[in-house]
Design an enzyme around this catalytic site. Structure first.
Site, PDB file in Angstrom:
ATOM      1  N   ASP A   1      -6.705  18.313 -15.243  1.00 33.64           N
ATOM      2  CA  ASP A   1      -6.953  16.916 -15.614  1.00 33.64           C
ATOM      3  C   ASP A   1      -6.670  16.789 -17.111  1.00 33.64           C
ATOM      4  O   ASP A   1      -7.384  17.340 -17.937  1.00 33.64           O
ATOM      5  CB  ASP A   1      -8.415  16.574 -15.275  1.00 33.64           C
ATOM      6  CG  ASP A   1      -8.784  15.126 -15.608  1.00 33.64           C
ATOM      7  OD1 ASP A   1      -8.157  14.528 -16.504  1.00 33.64           O
ATOM      8  OD2 ASP A   1      -9.733  14.616 -14.969  1.00 33.64           O
TER       9      ASP A   1
ATOM     10  N   ARG B   1       0.836  -1.206   0.000  1.00 37.44           N
ATOM     11  CA  ARG B   1       0.000   0.000   0.000  1.00 37.44           C
ATOM     12  C   ARG B   1       0.869   1.253   0.000  1.00 37.44           C
ATOM     13  O   ARG B   1       0.497   2.302  -0.498  1.00 37.44           O
ATOM     14  CB  ARG B   1      -0.983   0.017   1.173  1.00 37.44           C
ATOM     15  CG  ARG B   1      -1.886   1.245   1.130  1.00 37.44           C
ATOM     16  CD  ARG B   1      -3.166   1.202   1.960  1.00 37.44           C
ATOM     17  NE  ARG B   1      -3.123   0.370   3.130  1.00 37.44           N
ATOM     18  CZ  ARG B   1      -2.450   0.653   4.238  1.00 37.44           C
ATOM     19  NH1 ARG B   1      -1.752   1.767   4.321  1.00 37.44           N
ATOM     20  NH2 ARG B   1      -2.478  -0.170   5.257  1.00 37.44           N
TER      21      ARG B   1
ATOM     22  N   TYR C   1     -15.577  15.938 -15.586  1.00 38.23           N
ATOM     23  CA  TYR C   1     -15.996  14.533 -15.595  1.00 38.23           C
ATOM     24  C   TYR C   1     -17.066  14.324 -14.511  1.00 38.23           C
ATOM     25  O   TYR C   1     -16.985  14.903 -13.423  1.00 38.23           O
ATOM     26  CB  TYR C   1     -14.760  13.672 -15.318  1.00 38.23           C
ATOM     27  CG  TYR C   1     -15.016  12.203 -15.283  1.00 38.23           C
ATOM     28  CD1 TYR C   1     -15.304  11.507 -16.453  1.00 38.23           C
ATOM     29  CD2 TYR C   1     -14.976  11.506 -14.086  1.00 38.23           C
ATOM     30  CE1 TYR C   1     -15.537  10.147 -16.422  1.00 38.23           C
ATOM     31  CE2 TYR C   1     -15.201  10.141 -14.048  1.00 38.23           C
ATOM     32  CZ  TYR C   1     -15.489   9.463 -15.217  1.00 38.23           C
ATOM     33  OH  TYR C   1     -15.725   8.123 -15.181  1.00 38.23           O
TER      34      TYR C   1
ATOM     35  N   LYS D   1      -7.719   5.391 -19.432  1.00 38.08           N
ATOM     36  CA  LYS D   1      -8.189   5.735 -20.777  1.00 38.08           C
ATOM     37  C   LYS D   1      -7.094   5.535 -21.821  1.00 38.08           C
ATOM     38  O   LYS D   1      -6.608   4.434 -21.972  1.00 38.08           O
ATOM     39  CB  LYS D   1      -8.740   7.168 -20.752  1.00 38.08           C
ATOM     40  CG  LYS D   1      -9.722   7.435 -19.609  1.00 38.08           C
ATOM     41  CD  LYS D   1     -11.038   6.706 -19.758  1.00 38.08           C
ATOM     42  CE  LYS D   1     -11.890   6.779 -18.499  1.00 38.08           C
ATOM     43  NZ  LYS D   1     -12.210   8.134 -18.059  1.00 38.08           N
TER      44      LYS D   1
HETATM   45  C1  LIG Z   1     -12.478   8.675 -16.787  1.00 30.93           C
HETATM   46  C2  LIG Z   1     -12.082  10.018 -16.310  1.00 30.93           C
HETATM   47  C3  LIG Z   1     -11.785  10.244 -14.961  1.00 30.93           C
HETATM   48  C4  LIG Z   1     -11.893   9.163 -13.929  1.00 30.93           C
HETATM   49  O1  LIG Z   1     -11.013   8.129 -14.160  1.00 30.93           O
HETATM   50  P1  LIG Z   1     -11.285   6.596 -13.693  1.00 30.93           P
HETATM   51  O2  LIG Z   1     -10.011   5.934 -14.068  1.00 30.93           O
HETATM   52  O3  LIG Z   1     -12.480   6.123 -14.440  1.00 30.93           O
HETATM   53  O4  LIG Z   1     -11.525   6.648 -12.226  1.00 30.93           O
HETATM   54  C5  LIG Z   1     -11.393  11.516 -14.584  1.00 30.93           C
HETATM   55  N1  LIG Z   1     -11.301  12.521 -15.480  1.00 30.93           N
HETATM   56  C6  LIG Z   1     -11.593  12.336 -16.778  1.00 30.93           C
HETATM   57  C7  LIG Z   1     -11.482  13.482 -17.718  1.00 30.93           C
HETATM   58  C8  LIG Z   1     -11.985  11.084 -17.249  1.00 30.93           C
HETATM   59  O5  LIG Z   1     -12.282  10.900 -18.543  1.00 30.93           O
END
Ligand SMILES: *Cc1c(COP(=O)(O)O)cnc(C)c1O
Length: 395
Positions: free
Chosen positions: A180, A55, A108, A205
């Site tokens: 982000d 962890r 998001y 992603k």
């Molecule tokens: C998918 C996404 C998230 C969250 O990510 P996870 O891996 O699904 O928790 C945050 N910001 C954006 C822009 C995203 O597309």
């Protein structure tokens, strides 16, 4: 029976080899054994490097972190169990009760929920503002504002944040700018080069790219802030699993090629869709008809993103016919996969809004978001032609 190292239960160490594996070994061990309390002291006091409990950190996470650090021009980033774990590490690891944070108004969905529901419950005040309008963000700043959180390209209307303007504003007002970079990736833009203080990724992603891993990453320009987020992530248990890190690293080895291919096909698809009867409008940041085209060109250059949104004429019947007609594509709410995926905000991410609220942000029943994958471009455009034709055939 003891093994050759004297363990009563554990297997022998791996056989020695003068040659080395070319693939990162997977290290699922949760615990790491040290020689003695003295050696443990040396580890904890930083005189030698050693893992203790996974962890707190493990080799597979560190390999992924290093790769992402290099891509973003950063150091010491933290890998987390999902993108939302990374967003949580930023907001909950750095903010305290009494603070105020401003979020982009098209964040998001789960980031929006954190802003609207969870942070206020913890005594952290939040405001949403348009990240393309620096004056609106400036007007939302209060004496207790600590942070502005935005995405470079927003979902699903693909509006582009005024990153340079926000960085200037945040610097002048002593506010942290967190970006982000999931949609755009470091291939399109490196937010630190535009004045960001913190960069966040959902590695789930495009970076991993195969829809078989959930992972996140966060890093700050200031190592003290990164350390605070790391400590929070360890305490809250936001740690990633070694196997997910191992898979993510495997995906990241081909990220560069995948992004180039998907991005180029996205440009072609946007132009193709714009010429089809039955398509009302197309949104792609680098197209001349996009409202933020100049800013997108200045920030992203020729590498936009692999996302294209468009609006069909008509309503739900046409949307159903399109989704059913798009043979070989997944109608699934994610992005960045090797295969092209379609999402329909009115029935998924934005279903909690009324039809009027959706109309106000331009999300009709005919609105689709496309995450372009790695299909042969000609074959992909043909599927879209046929699916749009199927939609226009519905009366
Ligand atoms: C998918 C996404 C998230 C969250 O990510 P996870 O891996 O699904 O928790 C945050 N910001 C954006 C822009 C995203 O597309």
């Amino acid at each position: 029976m003891k093994n050759s190292k004297g363990s009563l239960v554990r297997p022998d160490p791996l056989p020695e080899s003068v040659s080395t594996p070319v693939v990162t070994p997977l290290s699922p061990s949760v615990v790491y054994a040290s020689e003695s309390p003295d050696e443990l002291d040396s580890q904890y006091e930083g005189r030698v490097h050693g893992y203790t409990y996974s962890r707190e950190g493990h080799p597979n996470a560190d390999v992924v972190a290093k790769r992402l650090d290099a891509m973003e021009g950063a150091e010491g980033g933290v890998v987390t169990g999902s993108g939302m774990a990374a967003v949580s590490a930023v907001l909950m690891g750095l903010l305290a009760a009494g603070d105020h944070v401003i979020g982009g108004n098209q964040l998001y969905g789960r980031s929006l929920r954190l802003m609207k529901e969870d942070l206020p419950r913890m005594g952290i005040a939040t405001t949403l503002a348009d990240p393309g309008d620096v004056a609106a963000v400036a007007a939302a700043i209060r004496p207790e504002t600590r942070m502005v959180l935005v995405e470079v390209v927003s979902n699903p209307t693909l509006r582009v944040a005024d990153l340079d303007g926000l960085a200037t504003l945040c610097k002048a007002r002593g506010v942290l700018l967190a970006v982000d970079n999931t949609f755009t990736t470091p291939k399109s833009i490196r937010p630190f080069e535009h004045g960001a203080d913190i960069v966040i990724h959902s590695v789930t992603k495009l970076l991993s790219g195969h829809s078989d891993v959930m992972l996140g990453y966060v890093v700050a320009r200031d190592p003290e802030l990164t350390e605070k987020m790391r400590i929070f992530a360890v305490t809250a248990g936001l740690t990633p699993s070694p196997f997910d890190c191992w898979l993510a690293e495997r995906g990241m080895l081909t990220f560069d090629l995948r992004f180039d291919r998907a991005q180029a096909t996205a440009v072609a698809l946007a132009d193709h869709l714009a010429g089809l009867p039955g398509v009302k409008r197309v949104l792609y940041p680098l197209r001349s008809d996009h409202p933020d085209r100049d800013r997108a060109t200045a920030l992203l250059g020729t590498q936009g993103c692999n996302m294209v949104s468009f609006e069909l004429e008509g309503g739900r019947p046409q949307a159903n016919a399109f989704a059913r007609g798009a043979e070989g594509l997944s109608f699934a709410p994610t992005l960045g996969d090797v295969g092209t995926t379609l999402s329909h905000p009115a029935s998924s991410s934005h279903r909690g809004m009324t039809a009027q609220e959706r109309a106000a942000v331009g999300l009709s029943e005919g609105f689709f978001r496309v995450s372009v994958g790695l299909e042969e471009p000609g074959a992909l455009l043909k599927v879209f032609s046929e699916a749009v034709a199927a939609a226009t055939a519905v009366s």
